[in-house]
Design an enzyme around this catalytic site. Structure first.
Site, mmCIF file in Angstrom:
data_model
loop_
_atom_site.group_PDB
_atom_site.id
_atom_site.type_symbol
_atom_site.label_atom_id
_atom_site.label_comp_id
_atom_site.label_asym_id
_atom_site.label_seq_id
_atom_site.Cartn_x
_atom_site.Cartn_y
_atom_site.Cartn_z
ATOM 1 N N ASP A 54 56.378 28.981 31.109
ATOM 2 C CA ASP A 54 56.767 29.072 29.705
ATOM 3 C C ASP A 54 57.374 27.749 29.276
ATOM 4 O O ASP A 54 57.984 27.049 30.096
ATOM 5 C CB ASP A 54 57.782 30.207 29.503
ATOM 6 C CG ASP A 54 57.989 30.510 28.033
ATOM 7 O OD1 ASP A 54 58.958 29.986 27.444
ATOM 8 O OD2 ASP A 54 57.183 31.249 27.449
ATOM 9 N N TYR A 94 64.018 25.622 19.364
ATOM 10 C CA TYR A 94 64.496 26.877 19.969
ATOM 11 C C TYR A 94 65.964 26.766 20.384
ATOM 12 O O TYR A 94 66.737 27.719 20.249
ATOM 13 C CB TYR A 94 63.642 27.240 21.181
ATOM 14 C CG TYR A 94 62.252 27.713 20.829
ATOM 15 C CD1 TYR A 94 62.031 29.027 20.408
ATOM 16 C CD2 TYR A 94 61.165 26.859 20.919
ATOM 17 C CE1 TYR A 94 60.767 29.471 20.076
ATOM 18 C CE2 TYR A 94 59.879 27.292 20.591
ATOM 19 C CZ TYR A 94 59.688 28.596 20.169
ATOM 20 O OH TYR A 94 58.427 29.036 19.833
ATOM 21 N N ARG A 151 48.046 38.468 27.947
ATOM 22 C CA ARG A 151 48.048 39.917 27.740
ATOM 23 C C ARG A 151 46.697 40.517 27.374
ATOM 24 O O ARG A 151 46.528 41.728 27.421
ATOM 25 C CB ARG A 151 49.065 40.266 26.635
ATOM 26 C CG ARG A 151 50.503 40.169 27.099
ATOM 27 C CD ARG A 151 51.475 40.450 25.975
ATOM 28 N NE ARG A 151 51.495 39.367 24.992
ATOM 29 C CZ ARG A 151 52.030 39.479 23.781
ATOM 30 N NH1 ARG A 151 52.554 40.619 23.378
ATOM 31 N NH2 ARG A 151 52.024 38.436 22.962
#
Length: 355
Positions: free
Chosen positions: A77, A154, A31
């Site tokens: 990812d 996760y 980003r």
């Protein structure tokens, strides 16, 4: 496959002579780059970007068009594996990843099968093949995966966590279930990384983002053991040359010697250890990758160059150093500061290598 024009990254990982220290950045396609933000907007969502091989290729190459980087890393990812296992991954703005169906019981662990990367994650292999073709030998391509422990955090927590209460609760209360989950993930990661190598990845990296949350004993039993299992199962040669592997545990400097025994080619370092001390501790067992604090990139050009110089001097003469940040680049960093960093590594490191 086309001949590599710049192989100093691969050579450094194998502790072979190089002209200058190679450099790349974790999260280098991200980003902080306006061109990345434009492509991400075009994709409509982060997962659309990951799952579209053409767009994943586009953002992988963007930083290479700006900077003299010595490696490209696949844009993807770490959570592609649990997503492919049917846990319902989605990203909420400002909150990070969430799973609709987290793993909450031993029965759910037993129901998970080892991933077939070509069935559920073919879009990743398609992206690897396309990136490798488009690179046309400019620099090597890195494939990667999350570590079993990090993926498990996760999957059990259902998203990001600060306390790791659920995953550690399972680990302490039902270690057999946790070991079974980690073993399934280790087999899945091995197959996934080998599929990336077959598709064209020339080095692979295992990201153990949350191994540093464990005690020394639990780190060895529940994280390092399974990363070592993966390294043991990796394809070692492709396209007529060695395929190096990098193991990175954030917060893992206490266990450098143990990581170096794993047969990985290189150990990644965060910024909490002096790289010269790390080199003394591991000797010639592995190359070292790292380890500038990403926040240095908010500083002036002069300060960035000073930090690069300090880290190079700390590592000292000789081979086996891949320069990198100690973790991923921050989204708010000025892209011009990155150019200062990359150029400084090449300019200042020549003195540490024999002409």
């Amino acid at each position: 496959m086309s001949e590599l024009k710049n192989d100093r990254f691969l050579r450094a990982l194998l502790r072979e002579p190089v002209d200058v220290t190679p450099v790349w950045m974790m999260r280098q396609a991200g980003r902080y780059l306006p061109e990345y933000r434009a492509t991400r907007q075009k994709a409509g969502s982060f997962m659309n970007l990951c799952q579209n091989p053409e767009l994943a290729c586009e953002v992988t190459l963007q930083p290479l068009d700006r900077y003299a980087l010595d490696a490209a890393i696949l844009f993807s990812d770490i959570l592609t594996i649990p997503d492919a296992m049917g846990l319902g991954l989605h990203f909420t703005t400002g909150e990070g990843p969430k799973f609709e169906r987290p793993i909450q019981s031993e029965k759910e662990v037993r129901a998970l099968g080892v991933l077939d990367p070509h069935a559920e994650l073919q879009y990743v292999m398609d992206a690897v093949s396309l990136i490798r073709k488009e690179l046309n030998g400019r620099v090597p391509l890195i494939g990667f995966s999350g570590s079993p422990w990090t993926l498990a955090t996760y999957m059990v927590e259902g998203g990001s966590s600060k306390e790791f209460a659920k995953v550690k609760g399972m680990m302490f209360d039902n270690p057999n279930a946790m070991h079974q989950l980690l073993d399934t993930l280790a087999e899945s990661v091995t197959a996934y990384l080998n599929a990336q190598i077959a598709a064209g990845a020339q080095a692979v990296m295992i990201f153990d983002t949350w191994g540093g949350a464990l005690t020394p004993r639990d780190y060895r039993d529940f994280s390092l053991q399974y990363m070592t299992q993966i390294v043991d199962g990796l394809t070692r040669h492709a396209d007529g040359r060695a395929v190096p592997s990098i193991m990175f545990t954030k917060g893992g400097s206490a266990w450098l010697e143990d990581m170096a025994m794993s047969k990985c080619s290189a150990v990644g370092l965060d910024w909490t250890i002096d790289i010269g001390e790390a080199r003394k501790r591991v000797g010639n067992k592995v190359a070292l990758q790292g380890n500038m604090d990403p926040c240095i990139l908010y500083a002036s050009a002069a300060r960035i160059k000073e930090e690069v110089s300090t880290i190079l001097a700390s590592f000292g003469q000789g081979e086996g150093h891949v320069f990198n940040l100690g973790h991923g680049i921050h989204p708010m960093v000025n892209p011009d500061h990155v150019a200062v960093f990359i150029d400084a590594v090449h300019e200042l490191s020549a003195q540490y290598h024999k002409p």
